[in-house]
Design a protein around this motif. Sequence first.
Motif, PDB file in Angstrom:
ATOM      1  N   PHE A 146       0.850  -1.201   0.000  1.00  0.00           N
ATOM      2  CA  PHE A 146       0.000   0.000   0.000  1.00  0.00           C
ATOM      3  C   PHE A 146       0.881   1.246   0.000  1.00  0.00           C
ATOM      4  O   PHE A 146       0.650   2.181  -0.757  1.00  0.00           O
ATOM      5  CB  PHE A 146      -0.904  -0.018   1.229  1.00  0.00           C
ATOM      6  CG  PHE A 146      -1.770   1.211   1.390  1.00  0.00           C
ATOM      7  CD1 PHE A 146      -3.087   1.213   0.950  1.00  0.00           C
ATOM      8  CD2 PHE A 146      -1.267   2.359   2.002  1.00  0.00           C
ATOM      9  CE1 PHE A 146      -3.885   2.337   1.117  1.00  0.00           C
ATOM     10  CE2 PHE A 146      -2.060   3.493   2.161  1.00  0.00           C
ATOM     11  CZ  PHE A 146      -3.370   3.483   1.720  1.00  0.00           C
ATOM     12  N   HIS A 147       1.902   1.228   0.841  1.00  0.00           N
ATOM     13  CA  HIS A 147       2.772   2.408   0.922  1.00  0.00           C
ATOM     14  C   HIS A 147       3.629   2.570  -0.331  1.00  0.00           C
ATOM     15  O   HIS A 147       4.149   3.651  -0.584  1.00  0.00           O
ATOM     16  CB  HIS A 147       3.631   2.354   2.188  1.00  0.00           C
ATOM     17  CG  HIS A 147       2.813   2.565   3.424  1.00  0.00           C
ATOM     18  ND1 HIS A 147       2.336   3.805   3.799  1.00  0.00           N
ATOM     19  CD2 HIS A 147       2.331   1.701   4.346  1.00  0.00           C
ATOM     20  CE1 HIS A 147       1.620   3.689   4.893  1.00  0.00           C
ATOM     21  NE2 HIS A 147       1.597   2.418   5.249  1.00  0.00           N
TER      22      HIS A 147
ATOM     23  N   MET B 106     -12.159   7.650   6.406  1.00  0.00           N
ATOM     24  CA  MET B 106     -11.161   8.465   7.110  1.00  0.00           C
ATOM     25  C   MET B 106      -9.986   7.653   7.652  1.00  0.00           C
ATOM     26  O   MET B 106      -8.920   8.198   7.910  1.00  0.00           O
ATOM     27  CB  MET B 106     -11.824   9.233   8.261  1.00  0.00           C
ATOM     28  CG  MET B 106     -12.674  10.399   7.786  1.00  0.00           C
ATOM     29  SD  MET B 106     -13.495  11.249   9.147  1.00  0.00           S
ATOM     30  CE  MET B 106     -12.121  12.020   9.988  1.00  0.00           C
ATOM     31  N   MET B 107     -10.197   6.349   7.819  1.00  0.00           N
ATOM     32  CA  MET B 107      -9.071   5.563   8.346  1.00  0.00           C
ATOM     33  C   MET B 107      -7.967   5.379   7.310  1.00  0.00           C
ATOM     34  O   MET B 107      -6.841   5.035   7.646  1.00  0.00           O
ATOM     35  CB  MET B 107      -9.547   4.215   8.907  1.00  0.00           C
ATOM     36  CG  MET B 107     -10.011   3.164   7.920  1.00  0.00           C
ATOM     37  SD  MET B 107      -8.696   2.272   7.049  1.00  0.00           S
ATOM     38  CE  MET B 107      -8.013   1.282   8.371  1.00  0.00           C
ATOM     39  N   VAL B 108      -8.291   5.627   6.044  1.00  0.00           N
ATOM     40  CA  VAL B 108      -7.352   5.246   4.978  1.00  0.00           C
ATOM     41  C   VAL B 108      -6.085   6.108   4.844  1.00  0.00           C
ATOM     42  O   VAL B 108      -4.987   5.552   4.780  1.00  0.00           O
ATOM     43  CB  VAL B 108      -8.084   5.173   3.617  1.00  0.00           C
ATOM     44  CG1 VAL B 108      -7.092   4.834   2.508  1.00  0.00           C
ATOM     45  CG2 VAL B 108      -9.193   4.146   3.662  1.00  0.00           C
ATOM     46  N   PRO B 109      -6.174   7.438   4.787  1.00  0.00           N
ATOM     47  CA  PRO B 109      -4.964   8.203   4.455  1.00  0.00           C
ATOM     48  C   PRO B 109      -3.767   7.793   5.304  1.00  0.00           C
ATOM     49  O   PRO B 109      -3.877   7.695   6.526  1.00  0.00           O
ATOM     50  CB  PRO B 109      -5.377   9.654   4.743  1.00  0.00           C
ATOM     51  CG  PRO B 109      -6.839   9.663   4.547  1.00  0.00           C
ATOM     52  CD  PRO B 109      -7.322   8.324   5.038  1.00  0.00           C
ATOM     53  N   PRO B 110      -2.647   7.539   4.665  1.00  0.00           N
ATOM     54  CA  PRO B 110      -1.478   7.039   5.395  1.00  0.00           C
ATOM     55  C   PRO B 110      -0.802   8.127   6.218  1.00  0.00           C
ATOM     56  O   PRO B 110      -0.934   9.313   5.924  1.00  0.00           O
ATOM     57  CB  PRO B 110      -0.545   6.551   4.282  1.00  0.00           C
ATOM     58  CG  PRO B 110      -0.950   7.307   3.074  1.00  0.00           C
ATOM     59  CD  PRO B 110      -2.406   7.626   3.217  1.00  0.00           C
ATOM     60  N   GLY B 111      -0.107   7.703   7.246  1.00  0.00           N
ATOM     61  CA  GLY B 111       0.724   8.609   8.033  1.00  0.00           C
ATOM     62  C   GLY B 111      -0.026   9.723   8.737  1.00  0.00           C
ATOM     63  O   GLY B 111       0.487  10.829   8.878  1.00  0.00           O
ATOM     64  N   GLN B 112      -1.240   9.473   9.223  1.00  0.00           N
ATOM     65  CA  GLN B 112      -1.953  10.512   9.972  1.00  0.00           C
ATOM     66  C   GLN B 112      -1.266  10.716  11.323  1.00  0.00           C
ATOM     67  O   GLN B 112      -0.925   9.756  12.001  1.00  0.00           O
ATOM     68  CB  GLN B 112      -3.415  10.111  10.174  1.00  0.00           C
ATOM     69  CG  GLN B 112      -4.173   9.951   8.873  1.00  0.00           C
ATOM     70  CD  GLN B 112      -5.634   9.546   9.084  1.00  0.00           C
ATOM     71  OE1 GLN B 112      -6.315  10.109   9.925  1.00  0.00           O
ATOM     72  NE2 GLN B 112      -6.103   8.573   8.319  1.00  0.00           N
TER      73      GLN B 112
ATOM     74  N   GLU C  74      -2.325   8.785  14.378  1.00  0.00           N
ATOM     75  CA  GLU C  74      -2.084   7.353  14.493  1.00  0.00           C
ATOM     76  C   GLU C  74      -0.976   7.087  15.504  1.00  0.00           C
ATOM     77  O   GLU C  74      -0.708   5.944  15.857  1.00  0.00           O
ATOM     78  CB  GLU C  74      -1.702   6.762  13.127  1.00  0.00           C
ATOM     79  CG  GLU C  74      -2.903   6.637  12.203  1.00  0.00           C
ATOM     80  CD  GLU C  74      -2.535   6.120  10.826  1.00  0.00           C
ATOM     81  OE1 GLU C  74      -1.383   5.715  10.616  1.00  0.00           O
ATOM     82  OE2 GLU C  74      -3.420   6.137   9.957  1.00  0.00           O
TER      83      GLU C  74
END
Lengths: 260, 312
Positions: free
Chosen positions: A74-75, A98-104, A107
Motif C-alpha cells: 500500500f505504501h 477516514m481511516m485510509v490516508p497514510p501517516g496521519q 495514528e
Amino acid sequence: MISIQSLSKSFGGVKAVNGCSFDIEQGTITGLIGPNGAGKTTLFNMIAGAFAPTSGKIIYQGQDVTGLRADQLFHKGIVRTFQIPHEFERMTALENLMMVPPGQNGENLFRTWFSWAGVRNQEREVRKKGEEVLEFLQLTHIRDELAGNLSGGQKKLLELGRTMMTEAKVVLLDEPGAGVNRTLLAKLAEMIKQLRDERGYTFALIEHDMDLIAHLCDPVVCMAQGAVLCQGDFESVRSNEEVLEAYLGSSAHQETEGKA
Amino acid sequence: MEGLINFGILFLTMAGIYGILSLGLNVQWGFTGMLNVGIAAFFAVGAYSSAIVTSVGDLPHWGGIGAPMIIGFAAAMIVSGIMAFFVGLITLNLRSDYLAIASIGIAEIIRLVLKNEEWMTGGVNGFTGISGKFNNIFDGGHALLYMIMVMVVLGIAYFLCERAYKSPWGRVQRAIRENEIAARAMGKNSLSFRLQSFVLGSAIMGLGGAVYTHFTGFISPEAFDPLLATFLIWVMLIAGGSGNNKGAILGAFIIWGVWSGTEFITSSILPADMATQGAYLRVLFIGILLQAILLTRPQGLLPENAPQPDKD
Ligand SMILES: Nc1ncnc2c1ncn2[C@@H]1O[C@H](COP(=O)(O)OP(=O)(O)OP(=O)(O)O)[C@@H](O)[C@H]1O
Ligand SMILES: [Mg+2]
C-alpha cells in the motif's frame, strides 16, 4: 509497471493460479476477465500482498516485491478493492474512509495525548476529503450510518471510495461494477479514465460486465484455470476461439456483436 | 450511618480499581478485539512490581527499596507493559482464539512463579512490608484520601483511553477489530498497532494492580485467582458495554456492587460452614445477571457509539 512472472498459488490440492504471466503497463487500464474460479481474485490477492504466492515472482517498478505484506505494498502505491466488500462494519461510512490516508499524525498515540490540537486540525482535512468522496459516490446521506448496515451496492461503493482516499500508483479493482446502478457506473468509469489521464494512475480491473470492459480496458487479459488464455485489445480477445469456448460462449459473442 | 459511609468509601475504592482494570481490557478487547483471558497476569505483575519498589524494611524476599508510591505506580505500568510487549510479540500474530489460550497459560505461569519463588515474592505467605495500607477506615481519613486518589487515577485513565479511542489511532484499532485483512490492505501495519494496544491495555491493568496493592497493604497469589482477577473483569466489560469507556467503568461499579452485595447476603444467610458453596452461588448469580443484561441489551448497558467527527 507490474510484471507477473509464472505466478502460482495452491490451496491444498486446488491450483487456484497456475503459472500465470503477464504485464500491467504503466498508464493502462488493464482488464482481467475469465470464468468463475479462473483465479483472478487470487491473483489480485497476491499482487496486493494478502498472501504470498506458492511460486513465481511479482516485479513492481523494477523491484521484486514478492511476499511483501499488504501494508508495505500500500505504501508503495498499490491499492486494491475486494470483490466481497470488506467494510469495517461497526464504523460509520465516513470513518471507513477516514481511516485510509497514510501517516496521519493521530495514528501516533503520544501525539493524540499530547498534541491534540494538531491531530484535530489534520482530522478536519481528512474529514473534508472523506465527505468529498462520499458526495462523489452519492453516499452523503449515509455518512454516519454504520457500514455494516449499508446495502450491498453501497458497500461496494465504499470499497471503491477507500481507494480514492489515498494517492495511489496502481489501483486493483475487483468487480467494481457488480451491484452498482448504471448511471453511477458510467460516472465511475469516467472517473477511472480521468484518474488515469490526469494523474497517471494505472488500473487493473476484474469484471464480468463486458460493456464496461469494452468501454474502459485496453489491453484485456483473459484467464482460465489459473493461467492466461489470451491477451490483447478487447476485440481480439472477444473473438478469440478459446475465449469464446472457455468463457464468453457463442451466444455472448453474438450478443456483443449485435450491440457493437 | 458512619458504618454506611465507611462501607461506601471501601466500596468505591475497590470499584474504582476494577474500573481501571476494566478500562485496560476495553482497550484490548473493546478497541482492537484481542481476547486476553489472562488479565490476572498483568494485574498481579503490576501489584508485585509496585510492592517491590515501594516496600520498606529488611524483607525475606525482593523489595525494601522504599520508593514513593508514585514510583510504584510507574514501575507497575512499565513492568506490565514490557511483559505485554514480549508476550505480544510472540502471540499477537496468532489468531484471536489462540491468543486466548496463550494468555491463560501466561497467567498460570505467573501465578506459579508468585506461589513458588519465595525469595522473590514471598510465595504463598504473601508479600510483606508494603508501605501504605489504606483500607482501614479508622485510620484518620486516609482511606477517604486514598479513595479520592483512586478516582483521580481512574479519571486520568479514562481520559487517556477516551482520547485514544476517538483518535485516528483508535480508528485504526477498530478497523483491525472489524476486518484485519482490509485494515492491512489500507496500509496499516496491524501487528504494530495490535502490539501497541496490547501494551497499553496491559500497562493500565498493571496500574490497577499497583493501586490495589497500596489499598490492601498486603498481597498474596490468592488475590489474583482467575475468578476475581480475570472472570469478574470480563463480566464487567461485557455487561457495561465493550468498546465504550464509560460502559467499562459503569460495568465495574455495578458488577462490583452485586459481587460485594451478594457476599454480604450469602454470609448472613448461609451457615458459616457453607462459605464455599456461598462463593459458587455468587458466581452463578453473576452469570445469570450477565445473561439477563445481554438478553435485554446485547451490546451491554452502554453500547459502543461510533464517533461522529464533530462539525465545525
Ligand atoms: N482462500 C482460499 N482457500 C481455498 N481455495 C481458494 C481460496 N481462494 C480461492 N480459492 C479457490 O481458487 C480458485 C480461484 O478462485 P478465485 O476467487 O481466484 O476465482 P475468480 O477468478 O476470482 O472467480 P470469480 O469470477 O467467481 O470471482 C477457486 O477454485 C477457489 O475455490
Ligand atoms: Mg473473483
